[in-house]
Write an enzyme that holds these catalytic residues in place. Structure first.
Site, short mmCIF file in Angstrom:
data_model
loop_
_atom_site.label_atom_id
_atom_site.label_comp_id
_atom_site.label_asym_id
_atom_site.label_seq_id
_atom_site.Cartn_x
_atom_site.Cartn_y
_atom_site.Cartn_z
N GLU A 1 4.37 10.01 21.77
CA GLU A 1 4.91 10.48 23.04
C GLU A 1 3.82 10.54 24.12
O GLU A 1 4.04 10.12 25.26
CB GLU A 1 5.53 11.87 22.85
CG GLU A 1 5.93 12.56 24.14
CD GLU A 1 7.04 11.87 24.89
OE1 GLU A 1 7.28 12.24 26.05
OE2 GLU A 1 7.66 10.93 24.34
N HIS B 1 2.63 7.12 25.45
CA HIS B 1 3.62 6.63 26.41
C HIS B 1 3.43 7.29 27.77
O HIS B 1 3.46 6.63 28.82
CB HIS B 1 5.03 6.91 25.87
CG HIS B 1 6.12 6.65 26.86
ND1 HIS B 1 6.28 5.43 27.49
CD2 HIS B 1 7.11 7.45 27.35
CE1 HIS B 1 7.32 5.49 28.31
NE2 HIS B 1 7.82 6.71 28.25
N HIS C 1 16.60 7.36 32.13
CA HIS C 1 15.16 7.10 32.00
C HIS C 1 14.90 5.65 31.58
O HIS C 1 14.00 4.99 32.11
CB HIS C 1 14.57 8.07 30.97
CG HIS C 1 13.08 8.13 30.98
ND1 HIS C 1 12.33 8.27 32.13
CD2 HIS C 1 12.18 8.07 29.97
CE1 HIS C 1 11.05 8.29 31.83
NE2 HIS C 1 10.94 8.16 30.53
N HIS D 1 13.98 -6.30 20.16
CA HIS D 1 15.26 -6.46 20.84
C HIS D 1 15.20 -5.81 22.23
O HIS D 1 15.68 -6.40 23.22
CB HIS D 1 16.36 -5.81 19.99
CG HIS D 1 17.75 -6.11 20.45
ND1 HIS D 1 18.23 -7.39 20.59
CD2 HIS D 1 18.78 -5.29 20.80
CE1 HIS D 1 19.49 -7.36 20.99
NE2 HIS D 1 19.85 -6.09 21.14
#
Length: 330
Positions: free
Chosen positions: A72, A75, A137, A304
Site C-alpha cells: 500500500e 503505491h 479511484h 489484464h
C-alpha cells in the site's frame, strides 16, 4: 528543457501507478495501512518493536501485516511522485503559456484530477474500501493516464498529414472510446465488489441460472467494512457476467471501427495505430479467458488490468490522430 521526455516519463509513471494500484487491490492490501497518508501514524511501515507496539495501540482494530502495508505504501509513494510531477507540468505550462510548449487546459484538468484522486485514495481507506469509492479511484487513475498520454501525443505531434477520408470517422472512434471506458468501469466494479471468482466457467458462468438483472440493483451500502465484498453471491455473479457481455460489445465495436478505418486509411502511421488497437484487444480477450480458465491467478489478472490501460491509451491515440492531424473540430 526536453518537454517530450518529461511528458513521456509522466505517462510511464502514471502507467506504473495504475499497475501498482491494481496490485494493491488484487493482493487485498487496500487496508494494509488503516490511516492516510501515513501508515499506522508513521510515514513508513513501522518495523521496530516499539513502533509496532505504538501502532497497535493507536489502531487496536487493525492487525499490522508488513507485506500488505508495504504494498500500500509503495503505491502511495509513487502516486505522490506522480502528483508532484503533474504540479511541475502545471508550472511549466503556465510559465510558457505564450510559447504553447504544453496544452494548458489539459494540464489544468490533470491538476484537478490529481487532487480528486488523492481525495479518493484517502476515502478508499477511511471508508473501508467502499466499492463506489474504489471504482472511482480506479477510473481516476485511468483518466489521468489517458490525459497524460494525450499531452504526450500533443507535444510529439509531427503534423504529418493524413487523408481526409479518415476524418469522417472521428465520431465513430470517439464512440468506441466511450464504450471501452464503460467496459473499464465494469471491470472496476467487478474488482471493487470482489466479484471475479463468482463467475467461473467459459463462455458463461457455471451457475448462470443465478443471473438476474434485478440483483444488480443490490448496492453495497451501509456497511462498516467492505473488504472481500458484502454483496450476495448471485449479485456478484451477475456483475461479473455483465462485464463479460459488455466485453463482447466492446470487442465488436472495436473490430467494426478498425475495419472501417483500415479500409479507407492510406497513411502507414494510421494503419499501424489501428492494428495496435486490434492486437491489444486480441491479447486482452485471450488474457481474460485464461484468467477464468486458470481460476484467477494474481499476476495474470494484474496483466489484464495493465492491458486495459494500454488499450485505452491506444484508443486515445487513434482519436488524437484523427482530430489533430486531420483537423477535425470537436
Amino acid at each position: 528543457m526536453n518537454y517530450k521526455r518529461i511528458a513521456l516519463f509522466s505517462c510511464l509513471l502514471a502507467a506504473l501507478v495504475v499497475t501498482l494500484g491494481a496490485y494493491t487491490r488484487l493482493s487485498n492490501s487496500g487496508l494494509g495501512c488503516p490511516d492516510w497518508p501515513g501508515c499506522y501514524g508513521f510515514i513508513t511501515v513501522p518495523t521496530h518493536a516499539t513502533d509496532v507496539l505504538l501502532a497497535e495501540s493507536l489502531f487496536p482494530n487493525s492487525q499490522l501485516e508488513p507485506k500488505k502495508a508495504w504494498i500500500e505504501m509503495v503505491h502511495r509513494y509513487f502516486a505522490g511522485c506522480l502528483g508532484l510531477l503533474i504540479a511541475f507540468l502545471c508550472i511549466i505550462a503556465v510559465r510558457n503559456k505564450k510559447q504553447s510548449v504544453l496544452p494548458v487546459k489539459l494540464v489544468a484538468l490533470l491538476a484537478v484530477l490529481i487532487v480528486l484522486q488523492g481525495a479518493l485514495g484517502m476515502w478508499t481507506v477511511t471508508l473501508n474500501l467502499q466499492p463506489f469509492v474504489v471504482m472511482g479511484h480506479l477510473l481516476g487513475g485511468f483518466s489521468i493516464l489517458a490525459i497524460l498520454s494525450l499531452v504526450y501525443f500533443r507535444v510529439t505531434n509531427s503534423q504529418e498529414p493524413l487523408e481526409d477520408r479518415v476524418s469522417h470517422y472521428f465520431n465513430l472512434t470517439l464512440g468506441v472510446l466511450v464504450i471501452l471506458s464503460i467496459q473499464i468501469a465494469f471491470g472496476g466494479w467487478v474488482a471493487a465488489n470482489y466479484a471475479a471468482p463468482h463467475c467461473t466457467g467459459l463462455p458463461v458462468c457455471n451457475n448462470i441460472e443465478l443471473f438476474s438483472l434485478e440483483s444488480l440493483f443490490h448496492l453495497p451500502l451501509g456497511k462498516e467494512n467492505y473488504e472481500y465484498g458484502v454483496l450476495p453471491f448471485d449479485t456478484r455473479l451477475s456483475i461479473h457476467f455483465v462485464h463479460r457481455l459488455w466485453a463482447l460489445v466492446t470487442a465488436l465495436a472495436i473490430f467494426v471501427m478498425a475495419w472501417k478505418l483500415y479500409r479507407v486509411a492510406v497513411s502507414k502511421t494510421f494503419k499501424i495505430a489501428v492494428l495496435w488497437v486490434v492486437i491489444l484487444l486480441l491479447i486482452q480477450l485471450t488474457v481474460g479467458s485464461a484468467i477464468v480458465h486458470l481460476q484467477f491467478p494474481l499476476l495474470l489478472t494484474l496483466f489484464h488490468n495493465f492491458m486495459a490501460a494500454m488499450l485505452l491509451v491506444s484508443m486515445v491515440r487513434l482519436c488524437f490522430l484523427i482530430k489533430y492531424r486531420c483537423q477535425v473540430a470537436l
